[in-house]
Design an enzyme around this catalytic site. Structure first.
Site, PDB file in Angstrom:
ATOM      1  N   GLU A  60     -17.165 -11.333  -0.031  1.00  0.00           N
ATOM      2  CA  GLU A  60     -16.591 -11.026   1.276  1.00  0.00           C
ATOM      3  C   GLU A  60     -16.592 -12.244   2.188  1.00  0.00           C
ATOM      4  O   GLU A  60     -15.645 -12.477   2.940  1.00  0.00           O
ATOM      5  CB  GLU A  60     -17.337  -9.860   1.926  1.00  0.00           C
ATOM      6  CG  GLU A  60     -17.036  -8.511   1.295  1.00  0.00           C
ATOM      7  CD  GLU A  60     -15.566  -8.131   1.391  1.00  0.00           C
ATOM      8  OE1 GLU A  60     -14.904  -8.554   2.354  1.00  0.00           O
ATOM      9  OE2 GLU A  60     -15.079  -7.432   0.494  1.00  0.00           O
ATOM     10  N   TYR A 143     -16.329  -6.045  10.275  1.00  0.00           N
ATOM     11  CA  TYR A 143     -15.590  -5.931   9.022  1.00  0.00           C
ATOM     12  C   TYR A 143     -16.506  -6.123   7.809  1.00  0.00           C
ATOM     13  O   TYR A 143     -16.497  -5.317   6.872  1.00  0.00           O
ATOM     14  CB  TYR A 143     -14.437  -6.950   8.936  1.00  0.00           C
ATOM     15  CG  TYR A 143     -13.950  -7.044   7.522  1.00  0.00           C
ATOM     16  CD1 TYR A 143     -13.133  -6.048   6.989  1.00  0.00           C
ATOM     17  CD2 TYR A 143     -14.413  -8.050   6.668  1.00  0.00           C
ATOM     18  CE1 TYR A 143     -12.760  -6.064   5.659  1.00  0.00           C
ATOM     19  CE2 TYR A 143     -14.051  -8.069   5.339  1.00  0.00           C
ATOM     20  CZ  TYR A 143     -13.223  -7.074   4.838  1.00  0.00           C
ATOM     21  OH  TYR A 143     -12.888  -7.085   3.516  1.00  0.00           O
ATOM     22  N   ASP A 161      -9.184  -4.950   7.035  1.00  0.00           N
ATOM     23  CA  ASP A 161      -8.798  -6.349   6.940  1.00  0.00           C
ATOM     24  C   ASP A 161      -7.295  -6.452   7.168  1.00  0.00           C
ATOM     25  O   ASP A 161      -6.623  -5.450   7.466  1.00  0.00           O
ATOM     26  CB  ASP A 161      -9.222  -6.944   5.589  1.00  0.00           C
ATOM     27  CG  ASP A 161      -8.226  -6.647   4.476  1.00  0.00           C
ATOM     28  OD1 ASP A 161      -7.553  -5.588   4.533  1.00  0.00           O
ATOM     29  OD2 ASP A 161      -8.127  -7.456   3.537  1.00  0.00           O
ATOM     30  N   CYS A 216       2.373  -4.287  -0.633  1.00  0.00           N
ATOM     31  CA  CYS A 216       2.785  -4.271   0.778  1.00  0.00           C
ATOM     32  C   CYS A 216       2.395  -5.597   1.434  1.00  0.00           C
ATOM     33  O   CYS A 216       1.645  -5.642   2.403  1.00  0.00           O
ATOM     34  CB  CYS A 216       2.125  -3.087   1.480  1.00  0.00           C
ATOM     35  SG  CYS A 216       2.824  -2.697   3.105  1.00  0.00           S
ATOM     36  N   CYS A 226       5.746   0.678  -4.635  1.00  0.00           N
ATOM     37  CA  CYS A 226       4.757   1.299  -3.756  1.00  0.00           C
ATOM     38  C   CYS A 226       4.636   2.800  -4.035  1.00  0.00           C
ATOM     39  O   CYS A 226       5.642   3.513  -4.050  1.00  0.00           O
ATOM     40  CB  CYS A 226       5.138   1.079  -2.293  1.00  0.00           C
ATOM     41  SG  CYS A 226       3.956   1.804  -1.134  1.00  0.00           S
ATOM     42  N   CYS A 232       6.620   6.404   3.648  1.00  0.00           N
ATOM     43  CA  CYS A 232       6.301   5.278   4.528  1.00  0.00           C
ATOM     44  C   CYS A 232       7.176   5.328   5.770  1.00  0.00           C
ATOM     45  O   CYS A 232       8.412   5.312   5.688  1.00  0.00           O
ATOM     46  CB  CYS A 232       6.527   3.962   3.777  1.00  0.00           C
ATOM     47  SG  CYS A 232       6.395   2.486   4.812  1.00  0.00           S
TER      48      CYS A 232
END
Length: 317
Positions: A60, A143, A161, A216, A226, A232
């Site tokens: 991370e 985060y 994120d 995406c 997708c 969407c």
């Protein structure tokens, strides 16, 4: 960009995603995205069970604003050298900076070293499971605390994120890009969309992040791949162009960041203090060079010594 670990797979059934259908606004999104993730998730070392919470935390830190291809070799070398937080905590901070190599934003190396020291001193060398304790570690923001709690421990947290924010902006809000900085409205939306079940919530966090990384994407999105294209909001609206504030671009050539990187490269290669005259050779413009070096010293990335010598830090700032 960040890339999550692999939370345990949820059983596939009409109620596996979030209990009875309709429990949360995000329920119609969960199953197709998680099913897509089960089939298409990349095999990355920090997603494997043997990575453990420390491997997740290291990934991370490294993946913030750094692509996977650059992180992979450094991550593997890092974990081979420092497989536990206590191993890193025993080293000088400068060794973390040296091992960081050319990943960029080297203050992350100091912050990761500081987190390792705190984990060793406060938690017996084990990455804490509690979100509040994670958040209390040096260098850990909202985060990263949520990501480690979710990806390493399978907890229920909104992990926001850039990739997740873009997926939610398009799929739910109907706009091409999220705001430049995370807003309270985005956090509220992400929490509202979380599955109630902890294991499924962790899976959703990883799956939505991977969808943003692979399908995406910020540019050249592949909507035909997708799993939620049919629902969407941005797609259904005809994919309107972004009409908000200009999106921030990142430049590197000629900036103080480039000069700092060149100075650090010399110090990383050296096994002893480096004279000012050697550092002066890395950049032609003296004012910018001096500003960059002063910034490295102020950030604790470089230690000045008597006689115009410099080295990577041996002590914690």
């Amino acid at each position: 960009m960040t890339v999550p670990t692999m939370p345990p797979k949820s059983p596939k059934s009409p109620h596996s995603v979030n209990g009875p259908v309709g429990d949360t606004p995000g329920e119609p999104l969960h199953t197709p995205v998680i099913d897509w993730f089960d089939e298409h998730a990349r095999d990355l070392p920090w997603r494997r069970p043997e990575a453990g919470p420390w491997g997740v935390m290291v990934s991370e830190f490294m993946l913030q604003q750094t692509p996977v291809s650059r992180v992979l070799p450094v991550y593997e070398q890092w974990l081979a050298r420092w497989p536990r937080p206590a191993d890193l905590a025993q080293e000088a901070p400068g060794e973390a900076v040296r091992a960081w190599g050319r990943l960029g934003y080297p203050r992350r190396a100091l912050r990761l070293h500081g987190a390792a020291v705190a984990i060793t001193e406060r938690h017996g060398g084990d990455v804490p499971t509690d979100h509040a304790q994670l958040l209390a570690l040096p260098g850990i923001g909202e985060y990263t605390a949520a990501a480690v709690a979710s990806f390493a421990y399978g907890q229920r947290h909104a992990v926001l994120d850039t990739n997740v924010r873009r997926v939610l902006a398009r799929a739910v809000t109907g706009v091409q890009y999220p705001p430049n900085a995370t807003t309270a409205a985005e956090r509220k939306l992400a929490r509202a969309l979380l599955p109630q079940d902890e294991r499924t919530a962790a899976r959703w966090a990883a799956a939505s992040m991977e969808l943003g990384a692979l399908v995406c994407t910020a540019k050249n999105e592949t909507c035909h791949r997708c799993p939620i294209a049919a629902q969407c909001a941005w797609q259904l609206a005809g994919k309107p162009e972004h009409d908000g504030p200009p999106r921030r671009g990142q430049t590197y050539a000629g900036t103080d960041r480039q000069v700092r990187g060149k100075l650090l490269a010399v110090l990383r290669e050296a096994r002893g203090p480096v004279p000012q005259a050697v550092l002066d050779r890395v950049w032609h413009e003296p004012v910018q060079r001096a500003r960059a070096l002063d910034g490295l010293v102020a950030d604790g990335l470089v230690e000045p010594l008597p006689g115009g010598l410099y080295r990577l830090p041996l002590t914690r700032s």
